[in-house]
Scaffold this active site. Structure first.
Site, PDB file in Angstrom:
ATOM      1  N   GLU A 144       7.191   3.769   4.307  1.00 15.41           N
ATOM      2  CA  GLU A 144       7.475   4.955   5.133  1.00 15.41           C
ATOM      3  C   GLU A 144       8.882   5.536   4.992  1.00 15.41           C
ATOM      4  OE1 GLU A 144       7.024   1.773   6.294  1.00 15.41           O
ATOM      5  OE2 GLU A 144       8.365   1.331   7.970  1.00 15.41           O
ATOM      6  N   GLU A 182       1.861   5.884   7.691  1.00 10.13           N
ATOM      7  CA  GLU A 182       3.255   6.040   7.239  1.00 10.13           C
ATOM      8  C   GLU A 182       3.948   7.176   7.990  1.00 10.13           C
ATOM      9  OE1 GLU A 182       4.214   3.559   5.752  1.00 10.13           O
ATOM     10  OE2 GLU A 182       2.290   2.823   5.021  1.00 10.13           O
ATOM     11  N   HIS A 224       5.209   6.157  11.305  1.00  2.88           N
ATOM     12  CA  HIS A 224       6.492   5.450  11.204  1.00  2.88           C
ATOM     13  C   HIS A 224       7.694   6.400  11.228  1.00  2.88           C
ATOM     14  CE1 HIS A 224       5.423   1.301  10.601  1.00  2.88           C
ATOM     15  NE2 HIS A 224       4.794   1.478   9.456  1.00  2.88           N
ATOM     16  N   GLY A 247       0.839  -1.195   0.000  1.00  7.40           N
ATOM     17  CA  GLY A 247       0.000   0.000   0.000  1.00  7.40           C
ATOM     18  C   GLY A 247       0.877   1.249   0.000  1.00  7.40           C
ATOM     19  N   ALA A 248       1.867   1.240   0.880  1.00  6.25           N
ATOM     20  CA  ALA A 248       2.737   2.403   1.005  1.00  6.25           C
ATOM     21  C   ALA A 248       3.986   2.021   1.792  1.00  6.25           C
ATOM     22  CB  ALA A 248       2.004   3.531   1.734  1.00  6.25           C
TER      23      ALA A 248
HETATM   24  N1  BES Z   1       6.316  -0.764   6.224  1.00  6.25           N
HETATM   25  C1  BES Z   1       5.118  -1.087   5.536  1.00  6.25           C
HETATM   26  C2  BES Z   1       5.345  -1.491   4.110  1.00  6.25           C
HETATM   27  C3  BES Z   1       5.814  -2.908   3.935  1.00  6.25           C
HETATM   28  C4  BES Z   1       4.909  -3.945   4.040  1.00  6.25           C
HETATM   29  C5  BES Z   1       7.129  -3.201   3.644  1.00  6.25           C
HETATM   30  C6  BES Z   1       5.335  -5.254   3.866  1.00  6.25           C
HETATM   31  C7  BES Z   1       7.556  -4.500   3.487  1.00  6.25           C
HETATM   32  C8  BES Z   1       6.649  -5.538   3.590  1.00  6.25           C
HETATM   33  C9  BES Z   1       4.149   0.089   5.546  1.00  6.25           C
HETATM   34  O1  BES Z   1       4.290   0.948   6.621  1.00  6.25           O
HETATM   35  C10 BES Z   1       2.769  -0.472   5.655  1.00  6.25           C
HETATM   36  O2  BES Z   1       2.451  -1.001   6.674  1.00  6.25           O
HETATM   37  N2  BES Z   1       1.986  -0.382   4.603  1.00  6.25           N
HETATM   38  C11 BES Z   1       0.659  -0.966   4.563  1.00  6.25           C
HETATM   39  C12 BES Z   1      -0.402   0.084   4.579  1.00  6.25           C
HETATM   40  C13 BES Z   1      -0.747   0.535   5.955  1.00  6.25           C
HETATM   41  C14 BES Z   1      -1.714   1.680   5.937  1.00  6.25           C
HETATM   42  C15 BES Z   1      -1.320  -0.571   6.797  1.00  6.25           C
HETATM   43  C16 BES Z   1       0.546  -1.728   3.273  1.00  6.25           C
HETATM   44  O3  BES Z   1       1.419  -1.554   2.417  1.00  6.25           O
HETATM   45  O4  BES Z   1      -0.401  -2.485   3.114  1.00  6.25           O
HETATM   46 ZN    ZN Z   2       3.554   0.177   8.399  1.00 10.25          ZN
END
Ligand code: BES
Ligand code: ZN
Length: 876
Positions: free
Chosen positions: A271, A305, A308, A268-269
């Protein structure tokens, strides 16, 4: 635990990196030069770093003993390392490595990778960006790719003069290179940070910008021509940055924050410090078309994000076994901030239905894992970016907040941030901060929730009501979703804070349950005939199983809306889970459903949707029981439709819009063949076909369910109309409405066409599983189709996704093989994965299969209950 971790040797420690990369967006390659200041702790002739899919040209080392040249460069593909072997021993002291290397701009959404997109003139364009968490910084440049190896990063990019490029820090200098075609951009030094947070992007963008009250420049970069679509995220970002400055007591330390929409993005995103990257639908909001659901999603992704930037970036977990400190905490904070920005969204009530349900569902399986999970090889971490780290993690933070109170909770966080900024921590550091701020032995309680997997069901053994007080005898037990026996040597105990609510509100007193049994006395607040609701506001991750008397009183409270929405939803969600586990009679659940006939709260309806949908799915193959479930569903949904109607109203708030979306979703499952429903959907769809921008006739929150109703009642023409919208829609969120509904087409031929379309390359790798999921959810045949397709195309799918993030394959597995209700299917799927092992996805497979077996148990329970008797349904 720590002695087992596989880490790079500690004889050499990195201090700072100067990385210069020159990407070629036509050849999809880049050249790299890197200087690493290191500190040599023990004399050695070998330096080992992480590296993946890189080629090395040379490496030299200036050290206390002179200049050394690497005589051998050994790449270890399996360990993703490179060893530079020097002809002489490198002396103890400071030294500088200089490495010349090259890499590929891959299309796997990991490392330094490329995305393709069509610009507003329809021209194909390429941009490049990074995704490093967890282990792919090493895929862009050689480094010590471990969260505790924090360093200063100085990034330089050489890019075509007409493109924009940015990195974590602001630009320091920009020089045109001889020939005029290229420019060299140097960025300021980063603070000390972990390698997984480094980021850079190159491409063409528009942006919108604003300054926070505290003076941080925030920009949202969008594809050219879509600047205004960044406005909403920009507002959320500015407000939450200021809020976090105050909440965490340490101001955001960088001079700027950029947020970028990336056309191809696996998650999704992400940080990255000062340069947060997003999937387009998770940051861009079309001010006219966007649904309430999308706005809420974008807001919470942004607040997550940005949380984080403190929890994760400023203070980082020492090793991946404490990943939850990042993700669980950000998931709690995401709601806290969204709630502050938009109080009318009632985020915490929504939390107790969505995040809570996800946590409790997964953590009731034997194949779950503790929040603090041992990670030996770093690759294992990919598997724990799951509902345990995110949802149960945030749930235990919520519990701590309830027990500590806001003030102690926040005071503890401020001192934690100040003490550990630019450093690394383990979970115990957080407990210590809270113990200090509150004087309470909070660590003891928290450990019981984070170090062991699972959660308890609190069973009422007996209750008596007299003298304005309720005396309740309780027992705690490990809750398993299939109700399987907890053997004596498996027994677990939690330190359970018991919060209570009565008709006069949520009580102040918290009872701490440390043993397996306990008696509590609750003051009824003057309403002797009223109810006692345990786990007030669902603030603790557990289930509650009431006795008949307490349940009877709760029903009165639910009908009269004498308790909050979280509690009304909680009683229902618990009842459903208890029925699945054989701890409550199915007939009782059906009778309980009747208590929600007057319900009109969006959040409670989300819970109702979960229960009605679950019952409908589980009984799909039993026409008799399914008929009863459908009828109950229709009755109660019908009452809602009469109240809420299809048309938006002037006075509608955010939750009203969400509620209408839920309602039409339910109609598309339970009532799609009713004349009135068909007619409504048809005229709205006709208007939409005339003008897709007509958001009055077909608001965004309704698009996907209305498409489903049309598809379920229509033939090839309806299919062509809906599918056609995928090609004409310019907005990704709109395309997603198509992907989520298209599988509802009734003909097998069209369902198959959908599946083939998903893997034809016409849909981005990041999105194709949505359409598979829509076929899978559409019917029994749909489930068979996707499962067979998965088996038959296994090699191809592996090839497509093999090098991308494991989370994508997880999604494909769940969306094509999950959800069956039979042991036979569970066996079949288990066998398939035994013969075709997927080590990176093994945990997901185990959980999927276990959930299926629990479904099978559930179906058996339903069939052997009074739900099988006509007299039961008549008695309702
Ligand atoms: N740090 C994560 C992104 C990530 C996820 C990196 C899995 C490596 C493996 C980011 O902060 C995150 O949690 N993104 C979520 C969205 C959030 C709003 C729950 C995502 O990508 O689904
Ligand atoms: Zn996260």
């Amino acid at each position: 635990m720590s002695s087992e971790k596989v880490l790079l040797p500690a004889n050499v420690e990195p201090v700072r990196y100067d990385v210069k990369l020159s990407p070629d967006l036509e050849k999809f390659t880049y050249d790299g030069e890197e200087k690493v200041s290191i500190s040599i702790k023990e004399a050695t002739n070998t330096v080992i770093m992480h590296a993946k899919e890189l080629s090395f040209w040379s490496c030299t080392c200036k050290h206390a003993g002179g200049n050394a040249e690497a005589v051998e460069i050994q790449v270890n593909i399996k360990e993703t390392t490179v060893a530079f072997v020097f002809s002489e021993e490198l002396k103890v002291g400071d030294a500088v490595l200089e490495i010349v290397f090259g890499g590929l701009l891959n299309n796997q959404m990991a490392g330094f990778y490329r995305s393709g997109y069509d610009d507003i003139h329809g021209n194909r364009k390429i941009m490049a960006s990074t995704q490093f968490e967890s282990l792919d910084a090493r895929r862009a440049f050689p480094c010590w790719d471990e969260p505790a190896r924090k360093c200063v990063f100085g990034v330089t990019l050489v890019v075509p003069s007409n493109l924009t490029a940015f990195s974590n820090m602001p630009e320091l200098s920009c020089n045109s290179l001889p020939g005029g075609k290229l420019k060299e951009l140097k960025f300021m030094d980063s603070p000390k940070m972990s390698s997984y947070l480094v980021a850079f992007c190159v491409g063409e963008f528009d942006f919108v910008q604003d300054m926070t009250k505290h003076g941080v420049l925030v920009r949202v970069y969008t594809p050219p021509g879509k600047g205004v679509h960044g406005d909403f995220a920009l507002k959320c970002a500015c407000k939450s940055l200021d809020l976090y400055d105050d909440f965490f007591g340490v101001p955001y330390p960088l001079p700027k924050l950029d947020m970028v929409a990336i056309p191809e993005f696996a998650m999704g995103a992400m940080e990255n410090w000062g340069l947060v990257t997003y999937r387009e639908v998770d940051v861009l909001i079309d001010p006219v078309k966007a649904s309430s659901q999308q706005r809420q999603r974008v807001c919470t992704v942004v607040t997550h994000e940005l949380a984080h930037q403190w929890f994760g970036n400023l203070v980082t977990m020492d090793w991946w076994d404490d990943l939850w400190l990042n993700e669980g905490f950000a998931s709690w904070t995401e709601n806290m901030a969204a709630d502050a920005l938009f109080p009318d969204w009632k985020m915490w009530e929504q939390y107790s239905v969505d995040h809570a349900a996800a946590a409790l569902r997964l953590d009731a399986l034997r194949s779950s894992h503790p929040i603090q999970v041992p990670i030996k090889h770093a690759e294992e971490v990919e598997e724990v970016f799951d509902a345990i780290s995110y949802c149960k993690g945030s749930y235990v933070v919520r519990m701590a907040h309830a027990v500590l109170g806001r003030e102690n909770f926040q005071k503890g966080l401020v001192s934690y941030m100040k003490k550990h900024q630019y450093g690394n921590t383990v979970t115990a550091d957080l407990w210590a901060a809270w113990e200090e701020s509150s004087g309470m032995p909070i660590g003891e309680m928290m450990k019981s929730w984070t170090e062991q997997m699972g959660y308890p069901v609190l069973k009422v053994l007996g209750s008596s009501f007299s003298g304005g007080k309720a005396t309740i005898e309780l027992e705690q037990k490990w809750f398993l979703s299939d109700g399987s026996e907890v053997k004596a040597d498996e027994a677990k105990l939690w330190c359970v804070p018991i919060l209570t609510a009565t008709s006069s509100g949520v009580g102040d007193e918290i009872h701490m349950m440390r043993e397996d049994k306990m008696k509590i006395v609750v003051d009824m607040g003057g309403d002797a005939g009223g109810f006692v609701k345990l786990n007030a506001e669902q603030q603790v991750p557990m289930r509650v199983c009431y006795d008949d008397e307490m349940l009877k009183r709760l029903v009165v409270g639910i009908k009269g809306k004498l308790m909050g929405a979280s509690d009304r939803a909680g009683v229902l969600a618990d009842a459903y889970a208890l029925v699945k586990a054989g701890m409550m009679q199915p007939g009782q659940l059906i009778r309980l459903l009747k208590a929600y006939e007057e319900e009109d709260d969006a959040t409670v309806w989300e819970a109702l949707e979960g229960v009605l949908g679950g019952l409908d799915k589980a009984t799909a193959e039993n026409d008799f029981i399914n008929g009863g479930v459908k009828k109950i569903g229709r009755d109660i949904i019908g009452k809602l439709v009469a109240k809420v109607g299809w048309d938006a109203r002037e006075e509608d708030g955010h939750l009203d819009k969400l509620l209408r979306g839920t309602m039409v979703r339910l109609l598309s499952v339970f009532c799609y063949d009713e004349e009135g429903v068909k007619k409504e959907a048809e005229w709205r769809f006709a208007k939409f076909l005339e003008d897709a921008a007509d958001m009055q006739a077909l608001p965004s929150d309704m698009r996907s369910p209305v498409f489903k109703i049309i598809l379920k009642n229509g033939g090839d023409a309806a299919f062509a109309d809906v599918k056609g919208y995928y090609d004409t829609a310019t907005d990704n969120a709109e395309k997603k409405h198509v992907l989520n509904s298209i599988g509802s087409t009734t003909s097998l031929k069209n369902k198959l066409a959908v599946i083939e379309w998903t893997t034809s390359g016409a849909i981005k790798l990041q999105d194709f599983f949505y359409a598979i999921g829509s076929v899978h959810r559409s019917s029994k045949e749909g489930m068979e189709l996707t499962w067979n397709y998965y088996k038959d195309n296994f090699e191809r799918l592996k090839e497509m996704l093999g090098k991308a993030s494991a989370s994508l394959m997880d999604a494909v597995i769940v969306y094509s093989c999950g959800g069956f209700c039979s042991n036979q299917k569970a066996d079949e799927i288990e066998k398939f994965f035994e013969e075709n092992p997927m080590p990176q996805n093994q945990r997901k497979v185990l959980q999927t299969v276990e959930a299926m077996r629990a479904n099978a148990v559930f179906l058996g329970l339903l069939e052997n209950s009074e739900l099988g008797d006509a007299s039961f349904w008549k008695s309702l």
